[in-house]
Design a protein around this motif. Sequence first.
Motif, mmCIF file in Angstrom:
data_model
loop_
_atom_site.group_PDB
_atom_site.id
_atom_site.type_symbol
_atom_site.label_atom_id
_atom_site.label_comp_id
_atom_site.label_asym_id
_atom_site.label_seq_id
_atom_site.Cartn_x
_atom_site.Cartn_y
_atom_site.Cartn_z
ATOM 1 N N SER A 1 -6.192 11.942 3.678
ATOM 2 C CA SER A 1 -5.667 11.734 2.540
ATOM 3 C C SER A 1 -6.275 12.142 1.173
ATOM 4 O O SER A 1 -6.299 12.468 0.060
ATOM 5 C CB SER A 1 -5.470 9.400 2.477
ATOM 6 N N LYS B 1 -2.320 3.238 -5.443
ATOM 7 C CA LYS B 1 -0.635 2.288 -5.632
ATOM 8 C C LYS B 1 -0.860 1.353 -4.541
ATOM 9 O O LYS B 1 -0.024 1.119 -4.254
ATOM 10 C CB LYS B 1 0.669 3.487 -5.335
ATOM 11 N N VAL B 2 -1.863 0.750 -4.569
ATOM 12 C CA VAL B 2 -1.601 -0.425 -4.150
ATOM 13 C C VAL B 2 -2.078 -1.757 -4.639
ATOM 14 O O VAL B 2 -2.948 -2.053 -6.089
ATOM 15 C CB VAL B 2 -3.713 -0.866 -3.325
ATOM 16 N N ARG C 1 -5.767 3.312 4.434
ATOM 17 C CA ARG C 1 -5.275 1.507 4.961
ATOM 18 C C ARG C 1 -6.223 0.312 5.266
ATOM 19 O O ARG C 1 -6.083 -1.266 4.593
ATOM 20 C CB ARG C 1 -3.753 1.909 5.467
ATOM 21 N N THR D 1 -8.260 9.063 9.450
ATOM 22 C CA THR D 1 -6.953 8.885 8.667
ATOM 23 C C THR D 1 -7.679 9.177 7.085
ATOM 24 O O THR D 1 -6.300 9.325 6.076
ATOM 25 C CB THR D 1 -5.842 8.005 8.894
ATOM 26 N N PRO E 1 -10.667 5.096 0.343
ATOM 27 C CA PRO E 1 -9.529 5.754 0.609
ATOM 28 C C PRO E 1 -9.391 4.580 1.525
ATOM 29 O O PRO E 1 -9.915 4.320 2.819
ATOM 30 C CB PRO E 1 -9.818 7.064 0.357
ATOM 31 N N ASP F 1 0.727 -1.084 -0.016
ATOM 32 C CA ASP F 1 0.153 0.004 0.803
ATOM 33 C C ASP F 1 0.869 1.086 0.099
ATOM 34 O O ASP F 1 1.527 1.334 0.474
ATOM 35 C CB ASP F 1 -0.890 0.112 1.432
ATOM 36 N N ASP F 2 0.557 1.649 -1.274
ATOM 37 C CA ASP F 2 1.200 3.200 -1.197
ATOM 38 C C ASP F 2 0.848 4.700 -1.677
ATOM 39 O O ASP F 2 1.075 5.073 -1.896
ATOM 40 C CB ASP F 2 2.677 2.496 -2.606
ATOM 41 N N GLY F 3 -0.301 3.855 -1.125
ATOM 42 C CA GLY F 3 -0.745 5.678 -1.399
ATOM 43 C C GLY F 3 -2.349 5.187 -2.203
ATOM 44 O O GLY F 3 -2.594 4.203 -3.230
ATOM 45 N N PRO F 4 -3.315 5.758 -2.931
ATOM 46 C CA PRO F 4 -4.471 5.686 -3.217
ATOM 47 C C PRO F 4 -3.835 6.391 -4.787
ATOM 48 O O PRO F 4 -2.734 6.570 -4.715
ATOM 49 C CB PRO F 4 -4.808 7.729 -2.924
#
Length: 458
Positions: A350, A263-264, A282, A346, A280, A258-261
Amino acid sequence: MTPASIRSQESLGRVHFIGIGGVGMSAVARIMAARGVPVSGSDAKDLPVMADLATAGARIAVGYAASNLGDAQTVVAGSAIRADNPELVAAREAGLPVLHRSEALASTMGDDTVVTIAGTHGKSTTTSMITVLLRGAGLDPSFAIGANVPALGVNAAHGSSGIFVAEADESDGSFLNYRPQIAVVTNVEPDHLDHYGTAEAVYESFDRFTELLPADGVLIACADDPGARALAERTRARGNTRVVLYGTSDGADLVLHDDGPGKVDVSAPAGRYALELQVPGRHNALNAAAAVAVALELGVEPAAAARALSQFSGASRRFELKGEAGGVRVFDDYAHHPTEVRAALTAARSVAGGHHVHVLFQPHLFSRTREFAKEFADALNLADTALVLDIYPAREDPIPGVTSQLIADHLGPGGQLVEPAEAVSALARAARPGDIVLTVGAGDVTAFGPQIVQALGG
């Protein structure tokens, strides 16, 4: 209740639901009606789902009265139904069997391959993801979810695939009424101490839940959550069932990247696959990994599972967009435990990028507020503005000395108690274009979202 004591659907006869308008009760009623069971039911209010059930063939009454039982042979009542409910009193006087909602749902599962999703947080979202994924992969599961799901149109349905996906609620111990082949546990934390009394009793109940799995069953647990991981380790030590771990942590069998929106990815033995997620956070990436793990157990190809998840747009009241006005987006979330509030805020951070986040929080239950007041405040302090309403009592009577002030005592500079009449205007004044407003809680705080959108537009 043990798996051997589950009643067959055929043995129930004509079934009457007390509180049929509730999201959980209506789910079971909908499935029974679809399977040809004569269904009737009542609720205190005329809720929209009751018209749908009537169209499906159920006999519906508004208001509670003993006469509503009619010729019922089995009665279903949820945990929220009070002992003095006239229909429940009449059922007991008549000697009719009275089932909990979960017992009634278990009776509909028959010989299906049962997938149950449990955990202190994330059950509805994960159950929804699994159902949407399986449908997108060409399967047609039966399902029962504790929230409405836009991508499905309903929260329950009778499917043709011989697979049954169900949310399993631990709040009152009723998740022990199922006999799953695949059990998912998203996380394990102390909660519902009004029922369990101690954290140890919560952990013990999850042990009993995994003990329901057969020798050829599987526990799918989150490696990133300490409680779920400890449960998995205890289950492995017992040696009664196979365990699959998912997450970003070392030792996960299905690894989440999980490198952010946008990029999963997940890595399975067959390769690495990108997940296109519309939701959105984690926590939702972990929920998606759990859904993929279930799909792989059911024989879905990994690439097909990953593609199918792109169809999931969220579940009702789970970071649900209520509208946008003046450049401000307003979301609503069912979060009612500190971990859930922290996850929602959280995710809001994001989505907001460099803009501000404003939250209106309504504590749910006096007992939960007493146990977690500081933890709630710590989570709410992630927001730039944190407004807190009075406690929503739900099923509880007041506890002396327990008010929302217990949370307010630990809030930062942006936090304060607020009266309902002032909440909407206060948020409308605070929000600026690009900001996020989030209404949070399991009570009637959800009604504030549209009002805030309207105020922002004005």
